[in-house]
Design an enzyme around this catalytic site. Structure first.
Site, PDB file in Angstrom:
ATOM      1  N   LEU A 204    -114.781  -4.829  16.120  1.00 59.88           N
ATOM      2  CA  LEU A 204    -113.737  -5.854  16.286  1.00 59.88           C
ATOM      3  C   LEU A 204    -114.135  -6.726  17.477  1.00 59.88           C
ATOM      4  O   LEU A 204    -114.452  -6.217  18.546  1.00 59.88           O
ATOM      5  CB  LEU A 204    -112.371  -5.200  16.504  1.00 59.88           C
ATOM      6  CG  LEU A 204    -111.914  -4.218  15.412  1.00 59.88           C
ATOM      7  CD1 LEU A 204    -110.537  -3.658  15.740  1.00 59.88           C
ATOM      8  CD2 LEU A 204    -111.885  -4.897  14.043  1.00 59.88           C
ATOM      9  N   ASN A 290    -106.679  11.612  22.187  1.00 63.68           N
ATOM     10  CA  ASN A 290    -107.013  12.487  23.312  1.00 63.68           C
ATOM     11  C   ASN A 290    -105.956  13.577  23.401  1.00 63.68           C
ATOM     12  O   ASN A 290    -104.762  13.279  23.529  1.00 63.68           O
ATOM     13  CB  ASN A 290    -107.060  11.701  24.616  1.00 63.68           C
ATOM     14  CG  ASN A 290    -108.254  10.753  24.678  1.00 63.68           C
ATOM     15  OD1 ASN A 290    -108.171   9.671  25.227  1.00 63.68           O
ATOM     16  ND2 ASN A 290    -109.364  11.142  24.087  1.00 63.68           N
ATOM     17  N   ARG A 292    -104.995  15.692  25.618  1.00 65.79           N
ATOM     18  CA  ARG A 292    -104.848  16.169  27.006  1.00 65.79           C
ATOM     19  C   ARG A 292    -104.069  15.131  27.802  1.00 65.79           C
ATOM     20  O   ARG A 292    -103.815  14.042  27.308  1.00 65.79           O
ATOM     21  CB  ARG A 292    -106.238  16.319  27.624  1.00 65.79           C
ATOM     22  CG  ARG A 292    -107.001  14.998  27.467  1.00 65.79           C
ATOM     23  CD  ARG A 292    -108.224  14.870  28.282  1.00 65.79           C
ATOM     24  NE  ARG A 292    -109.060  13.780  27.826  1.00 65.79           N
ATOM     25  CZ  ARG A 292    -108.937  12.512  28.169  1.00 65.79           C
ATOM     26  NH1 ARG A 292    -107.966  12.148  28.979  1.00 65.79           N
ATOM     27  NH2 ARG A 292    -109.768  11.580  27.704  1.00 65.79           N
TER      28      ARG A 292
HETATM   29  P1  ADP Z   1    -114.687   7.013  23.933  1.00 66.23           P
HETATM   30  O1  ADP Z   1    -114.085   8.253  23.352  1.00 66.23           O
HETATM   31  O2  ADP Z   1    -116.145   7.143  24.230  1.00 66.23           O
HETATM   32  O3  ADP Z   1    -113.871   6.458  25.070  1.00 66.23           O
HETATM   33  P2  ADP Z   1    -113.416   5.159  22.033  1.00 66.23           P
HETATM   34  O4  ADP Z   1    -113.555   5.270  20.576  1.00 66.23           O
HETATM   35  O5  ADP Z   1    -112.125   5.597  22.643  1.00 66.23           O
HETATM   36  O6  ADP Z   1    -114.642   5.918  22.738  1.00 66.23           O
HETATM   37  O7  ADP Z   1    -113.688   3.649  22.461  1.00 66.23           O
HETATM   38  C1  ADP Z   1    -113.819   3.252  23.817  1.00 66.23           C
HETATM   39  C2  ADP Z   1    -113.779   1.735  23.908  1.00 66.23           C
HETATM   40  O8  ADP Z   1    -114.850   1.170  23.124  1.00 66.23           O
HETATM   41  C3  ADP Z   1    -112.510   1.108  23.331  1.00 66.23           C
HETATM   42  O9  ADP Z   1    -111.441   1.088  24.259  1.00 66.23           O
HETATM   43  C4  ADP Z   1    -113.024  -0.286  23.034  1.00 66.23           C
HETATM   44  O10 ADP Z   1    -113.139  -1.044  24.208  1.00 66.23           O
HETATM   45  C5  ADP Z   1    -114.436  -0.021  22.502  1.00 66.23           C
HETATM   46  N1  ADP Z   1    -114.448   0.166  21.017  1.00 66.23           N
HETATM   47  C6  ADP Z   1    -114.346   1.332  20.337  1.00 66.23           C
HETATM   48  N2  ADP Z   1    -114.366   1.128  18.992  1.00 66.23           N
HETATM   49  C7  ADP Z   1    -114.476  -0.211  18.803  1.00 66.23           C
HETATM   50  C8  ADP Z   1    -114.547  -1.071  17.651  1.00 66.23           C
HETATM   51  N3  ADP Z   1    -114.521  -0.573  16.419  1.00 66.23           N
HETATM   52  N4  ADP Z   1    -114.660  -2.406  17.871  1.00 66.23           N
HETATM   53  C9  ADP Z   1    -114.709  -2.925  19.127  1.00 66.23           C
HETATM   54  N5  ADP Z   1    -114.655  -2.165  20.250  1.00 66.23           N
HETATM   55  C10 ADP Z   1    -114.543  -0.828  20.105  1.00 66.23           C
END
Ligand code: ADP
Length: 449
Positions: A204, A290, A292
């Site tokens: 995205l 998450n 936790r």
């Molecule tokens: P982690 O568990 O490593 O923190 P996340 O899936 O929670 O990984 O994603 C962390 C960050 O990465 C999100 O807050 C966003 O900024 C970016 N992100 C994750 N998935 C997408 C996506 N499909 N498109 C754009 N940005 C993404």
């Protein structure tokens, strides 16, 4: 009834857990690595045990040393905090098998949500909207990988199923770079998480990060404590978080909360948890859960009046929370800044002795920190040294308070990112809420005014 809790963590969150235990007159056991004997919570705990060397796998991630410490001290429950073993289903299993209470959801739910491919499939089944993606692990065959990426549509994001901390992810904008990016993420995922399973999501371009805080009690009641915006990130790690998430129509917000509550009821969820979403053009997309307590929980506490860690202790003691889901009323705006011991421009870690420490204070300011004058910050762990949180009747009041609090804060002897945080809070895009998860990249490019 929980009489004694072992705190399986360090730093600010260990101190935060200790304070919640004190509030309920629960005895505390601190466990610490060799270099951490002078941590504030170690000094304040009823008992403290050194569990090993400084490297995390020798101490805070050493499950048997932690469980032995609990057995030795007669602690009946373990609070894992965040990071380290907090989302390790095997650890939770071992804790329970040893006859102790694990403060968190069941090991089965931790495992289900810890594997992102399984988490996404589960949430999809429960009616939660997810990012269009590979709907499962990416197969090994390059032709199959190309086909899936084509179906999703470029750009795509290669992600590690066992990932965390914003690591092991790669944006792919064209088919010719897909295969090498997949291999690279697999390699990194294997090294970092010992799990090379990867999947694809549509990348995205300009979403915000919006997450929903859940609390679920032993009677099967699920409480929604509202949402947070955590779009201000550096290298996909949050730096500033706020509650509630701004500019979301009421009906959309309510719908999202209801979906999250329903999903957690179906999961048989217990304790605190967060469902994380990306929000783009009025649509929410689930990315992970998450299982936790999170770093940013204080902003939710400030707008809801609920002490989430104290609530966790009550839930695991089978004690009533004293309020019903419909009795939660959110008011005002709270914003949190993460103060790291790092250089404000190069972001190089800056361990060392804090020679002067003057935390901010005043009405509606909260500081969660383990710092004190002459405390020596070790280089082995996360650079987070303080969370400064401000509450206001509205967002501009919260920003004004937080800016003033950062001006008041003095930490000498080590570098901190305070100057960087101040620049963000002074930024017009931040103040006008016209930003996405790319805020800090555009901010350092000078693209944002
Ligand atoms: P982690 O568990 O490593 O923190 P996340 O899936 O929670 O990984 O994603 C962390 C960050 O990465 C999100 O807050 C966003 O900024 C970016 N992100 C994750 N998935 C997408 C996506 N499909 N498109 C754009 N940005 C993404």
């Amino acid at each position: 009834m929980i009489r004694k809790v072992l705190i399986a963590n360090r730093g600010e969150i260990a101190l935060r857990i200790l304070r919640a235990c004190k509030l309920q007159s629960i005895a505390t056991v601190a466990v610490y690595a060799k270099c951490d004997a002078n941590l504030l919570h170690v000094r304040l705990a009823d008992e403290a045990i050194c569990i090993g060397d400084n490297a995390p796998h020798k101490s805070y991630m050493n499950a048997s040393a932690i469980i032995s410490a609990a057995e030795l001290t007669g602690a009946c429950a373990i609070h894992p905090g965040y990071g380290f073993l907090a989302e390790d289903a095997n650890f939770a299993h071992q804790v329970i098998r040893s006859g102790l209470i694990f403060i968190g959801p069941s090991p089965e739910v931790i495992a289900q949500m810890g594997d992102k491919v399984t988490a996404i499939a589960t949430m999809q089944r429960l009616g939660i909207p997810c990012v269009p993606g590979s709907d499962g692990p990416l197969p090994d065959a390059p032709e199959a990988q190309q086909k899936i990426a084509q179906r999703i549509g470029y750009p795509v994001l290669v992600k590690a199923s066992g990932g965390g901390g914003g690591r092991a992810m790669a944006v792919v904008r064209e088919a010719s770079s897909l295969i090498s990016a997949v291999q690279e993420v697999k390699r990194e995922a294997k090294v970092s998480f010992n799990n090379d399973c990867v999947y694809l999501e549509r990348y995205l371009e300009n979403p915000r990060h919006v997450e929903v805080q859940i609390l679920a009690d032993h009677l099967g009641r699920v409480y929604c404590l509202g949402d947070r915006d955590c779009s201000v990130q550096r290298r996909r790690q949050k730096i500033i978080e706020e509650a509630p998430a701004f500019d979301i129509p009421d009906s959309k917000r309510r719908e999202l909360h209801d979906l999250c509550v329903h999903a957690c009821e179906k999961l048989g969820y217990l304790s605190a948890g967060t469902l994380e979403f990306l929000y783009e053009k009025g649509t929410f997309y689930f990315i992970e859960m998450n299982t936790r307590i999170q770093v940013e929980h204080p902003v939710t506490e400030m707008i809801s009046g609920v002490d989430i860690i104290s609530a966790q202790l009550s839930i695991h003691s089978n004690s009533p929370l004293g309020f019903l889901p419909k009795e939660i009323h959110l008011r005002g705006v709270a914003i949190e800044c993460r103060v790291n011991a790092e250089h404000p421009i190069s972001f190089a870690p800056s361990p060392g002795t804090v020679t002067v420490y003057h935390p901010p204070s005043g009405p509606n300011i909260r500081v969660d920190s383990h710092l004190y004058q002459q405390y020596c910050i070790p280089h082995y762990y996360d650079p987070l040294v303080a969370k400064i949180i401000a509450f206001g009747a509205d967002r501009s009041e919260a920003i004004a308070r937080l800016r003033h609090a950062l001006n008041e804060c003095v930490i000498l002897g080590v570098d901190t990112n305070i100057a960087y945080l101040k620049r963000i809070l002074a930024n017009r895009s931040f103040q006008d809420r016209t930003y996405s998860i790319h805020f800090t990249e555009q901010f350092s490019d000078g693209a944002l005014v």
